[in-house]
Design an enzyme around this catalytic site. Structure first.
Site, short mmCIF file in Angstrom:
data_model
loop_
_atom_site.label_atom_id
_atom_site.label_comp_id
_atom_site.label_asym_id
_atom_site.label_seq_id
_atom_site.Cartn_x
_atom_site.Cartn_y
_atom_site.Cartn_z
N TYR A 157 58.32 58.51 -5.27
CA TYR A 157 58.74 59.86 -4.85
C TYR A 157 58.90 60.78 -6.07
O TYR A 157 58.66 61.99 -5.99
CB TYR A 157 60.03 59.78 -4.03
CG TYR A 157 60.23 60.97 -3.12
CD1 TYR A 157 59.30 61.30 -2.14
CD2 TYR A 157 61.37 61.77 -3.23
CE1 TYR A 157 59.50 62.39 -1.30
CE2 TYR A 157 61.57 62.85 -2.38
CZ TYR A 157 60.63 63.14 -1.42
OH TYR A 157 60.83 64.24 -0.60
N LYS A 164 63.95 67.74 -4.81
CA LYS A 164 64.85 67.70 -3.64
C LYS A 164 66.32 67.75 -4.08
O LYS A 164 67.16 68.31 -3.38
CB LYS A 164 64.59 66.46 -2.78
CG LYS A 164 63.26 66.46 -2.03
CD LYS A 164 63.14 67.59 -1.02
CE LYS A 164 61.95 67.40 -0.09
NZ LYS A 164 61.68 68.61 0.72
O1 0WD Z 1 58.79 61.81 5.90
C1 0WD Z 1 58.71 63.03 5.95
N1 0WD Z 1 57.66 63.61 6.49
C2 0WD Z 1 59.82 63.85 5.38
C3 0WD Z 1 59.62 65.17 5.11
C4 0WD Z 1 61.11 63.19 5.12
C5 0WD Z 1 62.10 64.08 4.59
C6 0WD Z 1 61.86 65.39 4.32
N2 0WD Z 1 60.62 65.92 4.57
C7 0WD Z 1 60.42 67.32 4.26
C8 0WD Z 1 59.25 67.66 3.38
O2 0WD Z 1 59.50 67.37 2.03
C9 0WD Z 1 59.13 69.15 3.63
O3 0WD Z 1 60.13 69.84 2.88
O4 0WD Z 1 60.18 68.06 5.44
C10 0WD Z 1 59.50 69.27 5.11
C11 0WD Z 1 58.32 69.42 6.05
O5 0WD Z 1 57.36 68.44 5.75
P1 0WD Z 1 56.47 67.65 6.82
O6 0WD Z 1 56.71 68.19 8.18
O7 0WD Z 1 56.67 66.21 6.55
O8 0WD Z 1 55.00 67.96 6.31
P2 0WD Z 1 53.79 68.91 6.75
O9 0WD Z 1 53.54 68.83 8.21
O10 0WD Z 1 52.67 68.58 5.84
O11 0WD Z 1 54.36 70.35 6.42
C12 0WD Z 1 54.70 70.76 5.13
C13 0WD Z 1 54.00 72.06 4.88
C14 0WD Z 1 52.65 72.06 4.20
O12 0WD Z 1 51.79 71.23 4.68
P3 0WD Z 1 50.58 70.62 3.74
O13 0WD Z 1 50.54 69.21 4.20
O14 0WD Z 1 49.42 71.44 4.11
O15 0WD Z 1 50.96 70.74 2.27
O16 0WD Z 1 54.60 72.85 3.91
C15 0WD Z 1 53.74 73.96 3.77
C16 0WD Z 1 52.38 73.55 4.22
O17 0WD Z 1 52.00 74.18 5.39
N3 0WD Z 1 53.56 74.43 2.43
C17 0WD Z 1 53.66 75.71 2.12
N4 0WD Z 1 53.98 76.79 2.87
C18 0WD Z 1 53.97 77.98 2.27
N5 0WD Z 1 53.64 78.15 0.98
C19 0WD Z 1 53.32 75.80 0.77
C20 0WD Z 1 53.31 77.08 0.20
N6 0WD Z 1 52.98 77.29 -1.08
N7 0WD Z 1 53.03 74.55 0.30
C21 0WD Z 1 53.19 73.72 1.33
#
Ligand code: 0WD
Length: 256
Positions: A157, A164
């Site tokens: 991580y 985080k």
């Molecule tokens: O296990 C997990 N999935 C966990 C996620 C466990 C604990 C926390 N999280 C957190 C992540 O760190 C994040 O902060 O939850 C949050 C949402 O993440 P998610 O739902 O797991 O992931 P995803 O569906 O990929 O959404 C995150 C999105 C990005 O997706 P991608 O995969 O394309 O990087 O964050 C957005 C983007 O759409 N994102 C941005 N939005 C605006 N500007 C940017 C940016 N520069 N960069 C990424």
């Protein structure tokens, strides 16, 4: 009547229907909130528009949090549609793949460190600052997503854990700053969920299996589990909660 009736929420971070932000949107919609959405880039635009339509929303705005001009334009545009709003959901994080796979120092560069902090931590403060004028005096709430790697050194991580930790500290400082203005700020520390962002983390499948076997509830959490707690934390039911990190991880973090 749902417990978010009459509330307006801006949801960031939908990249697919598996996104945690999708689970939060679903729960908030079910509880009566009116929703607006942002998308990171043109590739995601039609997907987010489709999701918005399913939630009865036609407010879909571009927002790459790396770009100050887009942040300003997003809240200008939102202000044209809504004279104010109540809930800001920040579900955004990014680090280059080489920085979240293998040893911490192997993937460490000044650029990777800065980028992870910029997109994953600074952006929460930047969005809260830009949203502030529209959220005044409404018993509003800001919600972000963290992970256990903020407080424990977890394999792979790496720099995202450091980012985080910064995010969780940012939650506390924002809560202190914005509380007098009627805005609460909280984080959910979610257990691992298979999303696009998670797929970038080295050894992710192994983590899911380990959590399934060791979390007290003997399963991984879902985006519905996280969405329900997110909706609660952003509602008036949680009016006494701010500056907190709430674990939605099936109890994994309490097991020694
Ligand atoms: O296990 C997990 N999935 C966990 C996620 C466990 C604990 C926390 N999280 C957190 C992540 O760190 C994040 O902060 O939850 C949050 C949402 O993440 P998610 O739902 O797991 O992931 P995803 O569906 O990929 O959404 C995150 C999105 C990005 O997706 P991608 O995969 O394309 O990087 O964050 C957005 C983007 O759409 N994102 C941005 N939005 C605006 N500007 C940017 C940016 N520069 N960069 C990424």
């Amino acid at each position: 009547m749902g417990f978010l009736q009459g509330k307006r929420a801006l949801i960031t971070g939908i990249a697919s229907e598996r996104s945690i932000a999708s689970g939060i949107a679903e729960a908030m919609h079910r509880e009566g909130a009116e929703l607006a959405f942002t998308y990171q880039n043109d590739k995601l635009k039609s997907r987010v528009e489709k999701a918005a339509a399913e939630f009865g929303s036609d407010i879909v705005l571009p927002l790459d949090v790396a770009d100050d001009a887009q942040i300003a334009a997003c809240f200008d545009a939102l202000g044209q549609r809504w004279d104010g709003f109540d809930i800001l959901v920040h579900a955004i994080a990014f680090a280059p793949r080489e920085a979240i796979t293998g040893q911490f120092l192997d993937g460490l560069t000044r650029e990777n460190f800065a980028l992870a902090h910029d997109i994953s931590a600074y952006s929460l403060a930047a969005l809260a600052k830009a949203a502030r004028p529209l959220m005044q005096g409404r018993n509003g709430a800001v919600l972000t997503l963290s992970y256990l790697g903020a407080e424990r050194a977890l394999q792979n991580y790496n720099v995202m854990g450091v980012a985080k930790a910064s995010l969780e500290a940012t939650v506390r400082y924002l809560a202190l700053n914005l509380g007098p203005e009627g805005i609460r700020v909280n984080a959910i520390s979610a257990g691992p969920i298979k999303t696009l962002a998670a797929a970038g983390i080295g050894g992710f499948r192994k983590i899911l299996g380990h959590v399934e076997q060791n979390a007290p509830i003997r399963r991984t959490v879902t985006i519905e589990d996280v969405g329900n707690v997110g909706a609660f934390l952003c509602s008036d039911l949680a009016a006494g909660v701010t500056g907190e990190v709430t674990y939605v991880d099936g109890g994994y973090s309490i097991v020694g």
